[in-house]
Design a protein around this motif. Structure first.
Motif: not given
Length: 379
Positions: A120, A122-123, A137, A157, A159, A174-175, A177-178, A183, A186
């Motif tokens: 991923v 970053t989102f 994203k 995921l 990052l 980003s965190l 959204t993650a 999940a 990470y």
């Protein structure tokens, strides 16, 4: 029990930060490569005997850049040669969010893959462009949902922080959204600018605008704090998991245990010997054709090297190096072999020692490379 790493060196696009062995897939002999990869695995098993593998990890490059039929061929090769049994704990594959079709997911699931690792980074769509990623994203959200629907219940995921023009609020976004995806695992790494990358060339020209070191450290602390707040345990300096979902394959590396390395540019470490495979695909194919093995470098690891590696790899784990295990393995306590180094690191507040062993402090996590380098060449 050993682990196996399998390298697929092909990508649809080359990311600006990546220094792994990789090539633009459209110009490569992919089918010939998969045939050679099967031969390498066969010759290795003939040489070493059938193995009871505990983990298999397929990385890259981008394994999911293969077509459905190529992915199927790879899975068939793994099953026919490596013969994974019910004792295989983890069968993991790295995946690009924009390449993970329903058909590919079904091929992976049918082959027994039980862990996916999504690249991923970053989102933030703007940041993705800046680092040379082509997914967005929305691709991650779609692929994640698709993987869940197929039945994958162990998803990691990946990052990154410390990216060009990245601020703390980007990391936080980003965190968030993650975490919303829920999940199981990470991996969150800081950007390291490596030679022979687009970013390295930009840096040489003064055109790479990275966050200052202090802000990067703040980003890392933010990651650690947020992971803890969301019930994810940090078990290695860059890795966090729900209980029971730690990466068993990566723990093999950090525990200094044996693993096979198959494919162009792969590294293996078996029975005290470290092998490095030829990286260029053409060279890899030629060596397999000529000798059955693609080694460009073979090194008998000395006991001193093993002990040093045990320390700096073991200290990557949050539980650290356990003195009793270390003594059982090497016949001496870490304190006896590295007394000066350990005293120095303890004085600097980078490690803590107790009756169980040695581990990094919070400050030590922030300055991990300083700690790890302290053991190199000590013996």
């Amino acid at each position: 029990m050993k682990a196996a790493y399998i390298h697929i060196p092909f990508c649809e696009h080359i990311c600006h930060y990546c220094d792994f062995n990789k090539f633009f897939i459209k110009t490569q002999p992919v089918d010939e490569y998969l045939a050679a990869l099967e031969k390498e695995m066969q010759h290795t098993i003939e040489q070493k005997g059938e193995q009871e593998l505990k983990t298999i990890f397929i990385g890259g490059g981008t394994p999911t850049s293969l077509t459905v039929s190529q992915l199927d061929k790879l899975m068939n090769s793994i099953h026919s040669v490596l013969k994974p049994t019910k004792n295989l704990i983890e069968f993991a594959v790295e995946a690009n969010p924009d390449e993970l079709s329903l058909e590919k997911l079904h091929v992976l699931k049918a082959a027994g893959v039980n862990r996916l690792s999504f690249g991923v980074q970053t989102f933030e769509d703007d940041l993705l462009k800046k680092i040379g990623r082509v997914h967005q994203k929305k691709d991650v959200l779609t692929s994640f949902e698709r993987a869940r629907a197929v039945g994958f219940d162990n998803i990691s995921l990946d990052l990154m922080f410390g990216l060009p023009h990245q601020e703390k609020h980007h990391v936080m976004n980003s965190l968030e959204t993650a975490f919303s995806l829920g999940a199981e695992h990470y991996s969150v790494y800081s950007l390291i600018v490596e030679p022979k990358t687009v970013f390295y060339n930009l840096m040489q020209k003064g055109k790479l605008h990275l966050p200052p070191q202090e802000r990067e450290a703040e980003m890392y602390e933010l990651v650690m704090d947020e992971m803890e707040r969301h019930g994810l345990k940090q078990y290695e300096i860059s890795n966090y998991a729900k209980p029971g979902f730690e990466s068993q394959h990566n723990l093999t590396y950090w525990s200094n245990e044996d693993y096979f390395g198959f494919g162009a540019g792969a590294h293996g470490y078996v029975d005290g010997i470290r092998n490095v495979n030829a990286g260029p695909v053409k060279h890899y194919l030629e060596l397999i054709d000529q000798t059955g093995f693609p080694y460009k470098e073979t090194h008998q690891v000395t006991k001193a090297e093993q002990i040093e590696e045990e320390m700096f790899l073991g200290l990557r784990k949050i539980e650290g190096v356990k003195s009793a295990d270390f003594q059982a393995k090497y016949g001496a306590a870490p304190e006896a072999l590295f007394s000066t180094v350990l005293e120095d690191l303890e004085e600097k507040g980078l490690i803590v020692k107790d009756d169980k062993g040695i581990r990094l402090t919070r400050k030590g996590k922030l300055l991990g490379n300083e700690v790890f380098q302290a053991f190199l060449g000590e013996l």
